[in-house]
Every structure is written in structure tokens, then in C-alpha cells.
Design a protein around this motif. Structure first.
Motif, PDB file in Angstrom:
ATOM      1  N   ILE A  39       0.861  -1.229   0.025  1.00 38.34           N
ATOM      2  CA  ILE A  39      -0.016  -0.041  -0.096  1.00 38.34           C
ATOM      3  C   ILE A  39       0.956   1.213  -0.107  1.00 38.34           C
ATOM      4  O   ILE A  39       0.415   2.289  -0.726  1.00 38.34           O
ATOM      5  CB  ILE A  39      -0.970  -0.089   1.113  1.00 38.34           C
ATOM      6  CG1 ILE A  39      -1.754  -1.222   1.235  1.00 38.34           C
ATOM      7  CG2 ILE A  39      -1.654   1.152   1.221  1.00 38.34           C
ATOM      8  CD1 ILE A  39      -2.601  -1.491   0.249  1.00 38.34           C
ATOM      9  N   TYR A  40       2.180   1.205   0.739  1.00 42.21           N
ATOM     10  CA  TYR A  40       2.767   2.408   0.825  1.00 42.21           C
ATOM     11  C   TYR A  40       3.487   2.705  -0.596  1.00 42.21           C
ATOM     12  O   TYR A  40       3.519   3.967  -0.869  1.00 42.21           O
ATOM     13  CB  TYR A  40       3.960   2.115   1.758  1.00 42.21           C
ATOM     14  CG  TYR A  40       4.661   3.299   2.235  1.00 42.21           C
ATOM     15  CD1 TYR A  40       4.401   3.922   3.443  1.00 42.21           C
ATOM     16  CD2 TYR A  40       5.941   3.905   1.345  1.00 42.21           C
ATOM     17  CE1 TYR A  40       4.964   5.166   3.875  1.00 42.21           C
ATOM     18  CE2 TYR A  40       6.575   4.955   1.844  1.00 42.21           C
ATOM     19  CZ  TYR A  40       5.994   5.636   3.176  1.00 42.21           C
ATOM     20  OH  TYR A  40       6.712   6.638   3.625  1.00 42.21           O
ATOM     21  N   CYS A  94      -3.309   8.899  -3.611  1.00 44.17           N
ATOM     22  CA  CYS A  94      -4.560   8.730  -2.834  1.00 44.17           C
ATOM     23  C   CYS A  94      -3.818   8.304  -1.666  1.00 44.17           C
ATOM     24  O   CYS A  94      -2.461   8.254  -1.299  1.00 44.17           O
ATOM     25  CB  CYS A  94      -5.199   7.629  -3.433  1.00 44.17           C
ATOM     26  SG  CYS A  94      -4.024   6.106  -3.920  1.00 44.17           S
ATOM     27  N   CYS A  95      -4.807   7.787  -0.702  1.00 48.09           N
ATOM     28  CA  CYS A  95      -4.384   7.374   0.801  1.00 48.09           C
ATOM     29  C   CYS A  95      -5.499   6.444   1.262  1.00 48.09           C
ATOM     30  O   CYS A  95      -6.709   6.406   1.064  1.00 48.09           O
ATOM     31  CB  CYS A  95      -4.380   8.694   1.570  1.00 48.09           C
ATOM     32  SG  CYS A  95      -4.005   8.104   3.509  1.00 48.09           S
ATOM     33  N   GLY A  96      -4.696   5.470   1.964  1.00 41.95           N
ATOM     34  CA  GLY A  96      -5.691   4.320   2.457  1.00 41.95           C
ATOM     35  C   GLY A  96      -6.159   3.276   1.206  1.00 41.95           C
ATOM     36  O   GLY A  96      -5.860   3.446   0.230  1.00 41.95           O
ATOM     37  N   PRO A 147      -9.511   7.254  -1.604  1.00 41.86           N
ATOM     38  CA  PRO A 147      -8.896   5.803  -1.161  1.00 41.86           C
ATOM     39  C   PRO A 147      -8.296   5.382  -2.569  1.00 41.86           C
ATOM     40  O   PRO A 147      -8.735   5.768  -3.817  1.00 41.86           O
ATOM     41  CB  PRO A 147      -9.986   5.036  -0.703  1.00 41.86           C
ATOM     42  CG  PRO A 147     -11.231   5.893  -1.173  1.00 41.86           C
ATOM     43  CD  PRO A 147     -10.879   7.313  -1.421  1.00 41.86           C
ATOM     44  N   CYS A 148      -7.220   4.486  -2.318  1.00 39.58           N
ATOM     45  CA  CYS A 148      -6.489   3.922  -3.380  1.00 39.58           C
ATOM     46  C   CYS A 148      -7.264   2.935  -3.955  1.00 39.58           C
ATOM     47  O   CYS A 148      -7.138   2.630  -5.135  1.00 39.58           O
ATOM     48  CB  CYS A 148      -5.229   3.536  -3.105  1.00 39.58           C
ATOM     49  SG  CYS A 148      -4.352   4.901  -2.148  1.00 39.58           S
ATOM     50  N   LEU A 149      -8.077   2.219  -3.405  1.00 34.42           N
ATOM     51  CA  LEU A 149      -8.650   0.763  -4.100  1.00 34.42           C
ATOM     52  C   LEU A 149      -9.547   1.233  -4.913  1.00 34.42           C
ATOM     53  O   LEU A 149      -9.465   0.429  -6.226  1.00 34.42           O
ATOM     54  CB  LEU A 149      -9.465   0.144  -3.109  1.00 34.42           C
ATOM     55  CG  LEU A 149     -10.024  -1.261  -3.415  1.00 34.42           C
ATOM     56  CD1 LEU A 149      -8.904  -2.189  -3.921  1.00 34.42           C
ATOM     57  CD2 LEU A 149     -10.684  -1.859  -2.160  1.00 34.42           C
ATOM     58  N   PRO A 150     -10.455   2.077  -5.220  1.00 23.94           N
ATOM     59  CA  PRO A 150     -11.362   2.189  -6.451  1.00 23.94           C
ATOM     60  C   PRO A 150     -10.413   2.859  -7.481  1.00 23.94           C
ATOM     61  O   PRO A 150     -10.836   2.357  -8.591  1.00 23.94           O
ATOM     62  CB  PRO A 150     -12.277   3.545  -5.845  1.00 23.94           C
ATOM     63  CG  PRO A 150     -12.510   3.552  -4.413  1.00 23.94           C
ATOM     64  CD  PRO A 150     -11.029   2.803  -4.057  1.00 23.94           C
ATOM     65  N   ILE A 151      -9.413   3.527  -7.318  1.00 23.40           N
ATOM     66  CA  ILE A 151      -8.642   4.046  -8.407  1.00 23.40           C
ATOM     67  C   ILE A 151      -7.605   2.867  -8.738  1.00 23.40           C
ATOM     68  O   ILE A 151      -7.642   2.817 -10.077  1.00 23.40           O
ATOM     69  CB  ILE A 151      -7.476   5.254  -7.765  1.00 23.40           C
ATOM     70  CG1 ILE A 151      -8.447   6.356  -7.347  1.00 23.40           C
ATOM     71  CG2 ILE A 151      -6.454   5.683  -8.835  1.00 23.40           C
ATOM     72  CD1 ILE A 151      -7.551   7.533  -6.683  1.00 23.40           C
TER      73      ILE A 151
END
Length: 285
Positions: A132-133, A148-150, A216-220
């Protein structure tokens, strides 16, 4: 009619040369990718696919050369070999396109499940934290950084310790949506067990003026993955169409070669016509 056939032959040669160039470029890209992932842990999973790419690209390269040779020298066997081989390759690509289209949503769900299993990030494994980092700092697609973050709820997925990769700079605040974290949070300059050259004195920072990325990062990540799969399917469809055009032109040339073989030969004779002999006989009588 002759001009049309010449045009067909020239078009076929052009298509064969184009297939040859594309196959060479794809072969070079495959070699580069193989070398890039050679020492990674994922090489065992992707090695069968790489071998298939090697065989397919080398085969189309050789077949395109046979196609040019057969068209220029009018060798029927070479054109037949090109048409049969490219038909099989085109059929294989069509099947792969269908499989990729049907597995697109499955891959998206698999990516979502794998990343949701990492939540909460404060208690995730070190390997997952580093993943994730890296997404928040280095990952990009076509020079597009995620910013993004998280994963799902933004910076809140990190709990009270927010990594510095979520920090929104003054320049980014004009192009990306940034928010201020809660009062009970702090920025972690170098996350526990991560490699960083920063001093340990700056591990925890609290500043009410600091901002973090809101999205957040997951949708992107899922959107980028979906676009990459769609792009790959589009490339496969374009290659399939190009190969089908080559096969159609090869069949046209084969039909013309067959017509030349079936035309009966014209025999010329130097003997005088029979009516002259009859006239000579009548005069003698």
C-alpha cells in the motif's frame, strides 16, 4: 483485372511486412519483461504465459516472412502455410479475447478482496503495508500518479499513524482534493520496518496545517486495472483483425494461382490451312 490482382498482391506484402514489424516489437517487449521479472517471486506464475508469447510472436514473425516470399516468388506452398498458420493464430487470439473479457470482472473482484483483507492497515502484515505504501508513493499508470491514501475510507484506514506518503503538498492541493486529518492522528515519516533514510527523530509529526489525500486507493487501483485489461483486449482485437485481413488476401492470391494452373495452353502451328490444299487439287484436275 490484372491491375486489381497486382494491387492485392502489393497490399498482401504490405500487411505481411506490418505483421513482421509488430511481431518483432512484441518479441522485444516480451524479452524485456522476462528480464525484468526474472528475479522476482512472480516469475513462476507468469512464466507459462511468457513462453506462449514467445511461441506466438516467433511463429507470426516466421509466417509473415513466408507470406512475403510466397507472394513475390508465387510459391503456392508458402502462401498456404501463411494462411493456415495465421488462421490458427487468429483463432487462438479470438479465444483469448473472449476469456479476458469474461474474466475481467473476476479479476476486479479478486483485487478488491485481496486488498480488503488488509484492513485495518494498522494491523496488517508488513508486506501488505509496503504494498500500500508503494501504491501511494511510486505506483503510476501512463505517468498518472494515484495521489491517494488508504484503501476504502482514505486516511482513516491507517488509524492514528498516517504514513508520509499520504501527505498532500501545496502543489497537489490545487489539483487534488486534500483534507485535514483528525486531531488524534500523526504523520509517520518512515513507517515501522520500512527502508528510509529519514532520521528517527522525525518519525512522528503533528501539524494542524498538514493535509492528506482524500480519495482512497482501492477504487482508483481497480479502475486502472480495468482500463489496462480493456486496453489489452483492444490490442488483441486489432491484431486479430490484421491477421484476418492477411489471411483473406492470401486466399485471394491462392485463387488466382489456381486459375493460372487451370487455363489450358494455347498451341500454335505453322502448317498451312487445309483449304489451300483443296484449291491446289482442284486446279490440277
Amino acid at each position: 483485372m490484372g491491375r486489381i490482382l497486382i494491387c492485392v498482391k502489393r497490399t498482401f506484402i504490405f500487411v505481411c511486412v506490418l505483421i513482421c514489424i509488430i511481431s518483432t516489437l512484441l518479441l522485444a517487449i516480451t524479452l524485456f519483461g522476462h528480464g525484468h521479472f526474472h528475479q522476482s517471486e512472480e516469475i513462476e506464475d507468469i512464466l507459462p504465459g511468457i513462453v506462449v508469447l514467445y511461441v506466438l510472436e516467433a511463429a507470426t514473425l516466421v509466417l509473415s516472412i513466408f507470406g512475403v516470399y510466397g507472394a513475390r516468388k508465387e510459391k503456392k506452398w508458402a502462401v498456404v502455410l501463411f494462411s493456415v498458420g495465421m488462421s490458427l493464430a487468429s483463432l487462438y487470439l479470438f479465444v483469448e479475447c473472449v476469456k479476458a473479457y469474461h474474466s475481467k470482472h473476476e479479476m476486479e473482484e479478486l483485487t478488491r478482496e485481496e486488498h480488503l483483507a488488509m484492513i485495518p492497515l494498522s494491523g496488517a502484515k508488513q508486506k501488505d503495508i509496503e504494498t500500500i505504501y508503494n501504491i501511494q508513493t511510486n505506483c503510476c499508470f501512463l505517468h498518472f500518479q494515484f495521489k491517494c491514501c488508504g484503501l476504502v475510507q482514505g486516511y482513516q484506514d491507517w488509524g492514528t499513524d498516517i504514513p508520509i506518503s499520504c501527505l498532500c503538498s501545496d502543489e497537489d492541493s490545487t489539483d487534488f482534493t486534500c483534507v485535514a486529518p483528525g486531531n488524534n492522528t500523526r504523520f509517520v515519516i518512515h513507517y515501522p520496518n520500512s527502508n528510509s533514510s529519514e532520521d528517527d527523530d522525525h518519525k512522528g509529526l503533528m501539524d494542524e496545517h498538514m493535509l492528506v489525500y482524500e480519495k482512497p486507493c482501492l477504487p482508483i487501483l481497480i479502475s486502472v486495472e480495468s482500463n489496462a485489461i480493456s486496453l489489452g483486449i483492444g490490442i488483441l482485437v486489432a491484431l486479430t483483425a490484421l491477421w484476418d485481413v492477411g489471411v483473406a488476401l492470401a486466399i485471394t492470391i491462392l485463387c488466382q494461382m489456381r486459375r493460372k494452373v487451370d487455363v489450358p495452353p494455347v498451341i500454335f502451328t505453322s502448317q498451312p490451312p487445309q483449304y489451300r490444299e483443296l484449291c491446289d487439287t482442284a486446279e490440277s484436275v
